[in-house]
Design a protein around this motif. Structure first.
Motif, PDB file in Angstrom:
ATOM      1  N   SER A 127     -51.070  -9.784  -7.666  1.00 47.15           N
ATOM      2  CA  SER A 127     -51.882  -9.179  -8.714  1.00 47.15           C
ATOM      3  C   SER A 127     -51.575  -7.692  -8.787  1.00 47.15           C
ATOM      4  N   ARG A 128     -52.116  -7.030  -9.799  1.00 49.47           N
ATOM      5  CA  ARG A 128     -51.857  -5.605  -9.940  1.00 49.47           C
ATOM      6  C   ARG A 128     -53.131  -4.882 -10.380  1.00 49.47           C
ATOM      7  N   ASP A 129     -53.183  -3.608 -10.061  1.00 44.90           N
ATOM      8  CA  ASP A 129     -54.231  -2.715 -10.527  1.00 44.90           C
ATOM      9  C   ASP A 129     -53.513  -1.491 -11.076  1.00 44.90           C
ATOM     10  N   ASN A 130     -53.362  -1.442 -12.391  1.00 45.60           N
ATOM     11  CA  ASN A 130     -52.584  -0.365 -12.997  1.00 45.60           C
ATOM     12  C   ASN A 130     -53.237   1.003 -12.780  1.00 45.60           C
ATOM     13  N   ASP A 131     -54.576   1.027 -12.752  1.00 45.10           N
ATOM     14  CA  ASP A 131     -55.253   2.309 -12.533  1.00 45.10           C
ATOM     15  C   ASP A 131     -54.901   2.890 -11.172  1.00 45.10           C
ATOM     16  N   LYS A 132     -54.731   2.015 -10.197  1.00 44.75           N
ATOM     17  CA  LYS A 132     -54.381   2.459  -8.847  1.00 44.75           C
ATOM     18  C   LYS A 132     -52.871   2.449  -8.631  1.00 44.75           C
ATOM     19  N   LYS A 133     -52.118   2.041  -9.653  1.00 43.12           N
ATOM     20  CA  LYS A 133     -50.658   1.964  -9.551  1.00 43.12           C
ATOM     21  C   LYS A 133     -50.257   1.130  -8.340  1.00 43.12           C
ATOM     22  N   THR A 134     -50.923   0.009  -8.180  1.00 38.03           N
ATOM     23  CA  THR A 134     -50.725  -0.810  -6.985  1.00 38.03           C
ATOM     24  C   THR A 134     -50.575  -2.275  -7.352  1.00 38.03           C
ATOM     25  N   VAL A 135     -49.652  -2.927  -6.676  1.00 38.66           N
ATOM     26  CA  VAL A 135     -49.482  -4.376  -6.759  1.00 38.66           C
ATOM     27  C   VAL A 135     -49.846  -4.950  -5.404  1.00 38.66           C
ATOM     28  N   TYR A 136     -50.585  -6.043  -5.430  1.00 32.44           N
ATOM     29  CA  TYR A 136     -51.058  -6.658  -4.199  1.00 32.44           C
ATOM     30  C   TYR A 136     -50.388  -8.020  -3.978  1.00 32.44           C
ATOM     31  N   LEU A 137     -50.263  -8.368  -2.725  1.00 27.13           N
ATOM     32  CA  LEU A 137     -49.851  -9.716  -2.349  1.00 27.13           C
ATOM     33  C   LEU A 137     -50.889 -10.242  -1.378  1.00 27.13           C
ATOM     34  N   GLN A 138     -51.737 -11.125  -1.872  1.00 23.13           N
ATOM     35  CA  GLN A 138     -52.744 -11.762  -1.031  1.00 23.13           C
ATOM     36  C   GLN A 138     -52.125 -12.984  -0.401  1.00 23.13           C
ATOM     37  N   MET A 139     -52.109 -13.003   0.920  1.00 22.95           N
ATOM     38  CA  MET A 139     -51.482 -14.103   1.654  1.00 22.95           C
ATOM     39  C   MET A 139     -52.548 -14.842   2.443  1.00 22.95           C
ATOM     40  N   SER A 140     -52.644 -16.123   2.216  1.00 25.08           N
ATOM     41  CA  SER A 140     -53.629 -16.953   2.890  1.00 25.08           C
ATOM     42  C   SER A 140     -52.943 -18.106   3.588  1.00 25.08           C
ATOM     43  N   ASN A 141     -53.676 -18.716   4.516  1.00 26.28           N
ATOM     44  CA  ASN A 141     -53.135 -19.857   5.268  1.00 26.28           C
ATOM     45  C   ASN A 141     -51.737 -19.528   5.805  1.00 26.28           C
ATOM     46  N   LEU A 142     -51.636 -18.396   6.433  1.00 22.23           N
ATOM     47  CA  LEU A 142     -50.340 -17.939   6.917  1.00 22.23           C
ATOM     48  C   LEU A 142     -49.812 -18.826   8.027  1.00 22.23           C
ATOM     49  N   LYS A 143     -48.500 -18.963   8.040  1.00 23.92           N
ATOM     50  CA  LYS A 143     -47.819 -19.795   9.020  1.00 23.92           C
ATOM     51  C   LYS A 143     -46.814 -18.935   9.779  1.00 23.92           C
ATOM     52  N   SER A 144     -46.356 -19.434  10.904  1.00 21.66           N
ATOM     53  CA  SER A 144     -45.407 -18.671  11.712  1.00 21.66           C
ATOM     54  C   SER A 144     -44.128 -18.374  10.931  1.00 21.66           C
ATOM     55  N   GLU A 145     -43.770 -19.279  10.039  1.00 22.74           N
ATOM     56  CA  GLU A 145     -42.550 -19.052   9.251  1.00 22.74           C
ATOM     57  C   GLU A 145     -42.702 -17.965   8.186  1.00 22.74           C
ATOM     58  N   ASP A 146     -43.913 -17.453   8.017  1.00 22.28           N
ATOM     59  CA  ASP A 146     -44.121 -16.317   7.111  1.00 22.28           C
ATOM     60  C   ASP A 146     -43.838 -14.982   7.814  1.00 22.28           C
ATOM     61  N   THR A 147     -43.603 -15.025   9.105  1.00 18.20           N
ATOM     62  CA  THR A 147     -43.297 -13.804   9.844  1.00 18.20           C
ATOM     63  C   THR A 147     -42.025 -13.173   9.303  1.00 18.20           C
ATOM     64  N   ALA A 148     -42.126 -11.918   8.890  1.00 13.10           N
ATOM     65  CA  ALA A 148     -40.994 -11.232   8.265  1.00 13.10           C
ATOM     66  C   ALA A 148     -41.391  -9.794   7.957  1.00 13.10           C
TER      67      ALA A 148
END
Length: 123
Positions: A75-96
């Motif tokens: 998602s993004r918040d243009n006022d804050k000039k920020t893009v977010y990546l919400q990560m849920s149900n993380l797994k060991s293979e997401d390590t990076a």
């Protein structure tokens, strides 16, 4: 000069959640990225860099790689000039190391890259 800075990485247990942020800095960052796509990439140890998700800076539309569909949300918040990546149900293979990068919509070249933030998922 426009820059991207990631934050929010850390150590989380298997099944946990994290939210990464990618903030644009620079005097004209908002205008600079008006026709850009912001993508999240990751590089795991011993593996090639892969795209994870993407969102337009000013236009709707998102992309998710198959391994993260249903678990990650961009998602993004243009006022804050920020893009977010919400990560849920993380797994060991997401390590990076996770990076955000910007490219002109429709092009293939990413012009601006962040420095990366480490995400470690412990099992």
């Amino acid at each position: 000069q426009v820059q991207l800075v990631e934050s929010g990485g850390g150590l989380v247990q298997d099944g946990g959640s994290l939210r990464l942020s990618c903030t644009a800095s620079g005097r004209s960052a908002s205008n600079y990225f008006s026709n850009y796509v912001i993508s999240w990439f990751r590089r795991a140890p011993g593996k090639e860099r892969e795209i994870v998700a993407a969102v337009g800076w000013t236009h709707d539309g998102t992309y998710y790689a198959d391994p993260v569909k249903g678990r990650f949300s961009v998602s993004r918040d243009n006022d804050k000039k920020t893009v977010y990546l919400q990560m849920s149900n993380l797994k060991s293979e997401d390590t990076a190391v996770y990076y955000c990068a910007a490219k002109i919509r429709g092009s293939s070249e990413y012009k601006v890259w962040g420095q990366g933030t480490q995400v470690t998922v412990s099992s």
